[in-house]
Design a protein around this motif. Sequence first.
Motif: not given
Length: 279
Positions: A86, A96-97, A101, A103, A116, A128, A240, A255, A257, A266, A268, A270
């Motif tokens: 991500i 992203f995200g 939602h 996943d 993650l 998050t 984070w 969750h 983002a 950023r 990440m 996962r």
Amino acid sequence: MASSIIVRPLAGSLGAEVFGVNLSGELDPSTVAQIRRAFHEYLVIFFREQDASDNDLAHFARYFGELAVLPPHRQHPGSLPELLIIDKKPEDALVFGWEWHSDTTHLEIPPLGSVLAARILPPVGGDTLFANQYMAYDTLSDGMKTMLAGLRAVHANGHILASLEAEDVLAQGQGYGSHTTLSAVHPVIRTHPETGKKALFVNSLHTERFEDMTVAESAPLLRFLFEHSTRPEFTCRFRWAPGSIAFWDNRCCQHLALDDYPGQRRLMHRVQLRGTRPV
Ligand code: SIN
């Protein structure tokens, strides 16, 4: 001698930080059992100051199930086939995200959960948020619970694809890859296969309508459920830091983002655990 982990709740509704575990090493059965208990009690657990490689993430996740391999368009040559990267670059339009939602609920078998890890973080922002979907269910009236018990909903990736298209992201080739539209039908209330508890299972990123109803007919009740399921008192927020890792249960929490770091990067990494069909 088996060691004891330390679990510190992060908010009243869900989320806990777990200390006393090194995720890049082997875990003894007692430690795994303690982590599993914390995972079921808090729905999302966080580890700090870890020095975990991608292989370590995968190794840790496998204590809790089988990893879900990503579709080919999401894989990166040279990395694990289960590793989702991500990467929000300074020039990218979408995070992203970006909406609440669970996943990939547009799949017939959405993941059990995800692990993650933070790799590169903006100086500030990029937290998050998580929301407890047992609470979302428990706080509904008896009448609403009874009505929802018989309903199923269509989950799809159409809203995501439309947003990517509107922002020209697909054309920019930011790694979203496939334009394929996918959908699945799931119960609106699902029973967690391990805890036996009931959770609300709709989300604004994927849930389009109730089965056998139109989008317009479904919209008022879905709008209520989206708002209700993410009420502030059902949430926690994770800040984070380098070395942070989150492990959430996709079956009973949502969750989001946060998109609050324009012009920053950023990154990440996962991995996802294979789930079971929601019932
Ligand atoms: C996601 O898995 O939806 C992304 C979460 C995040 O990047 O914080």
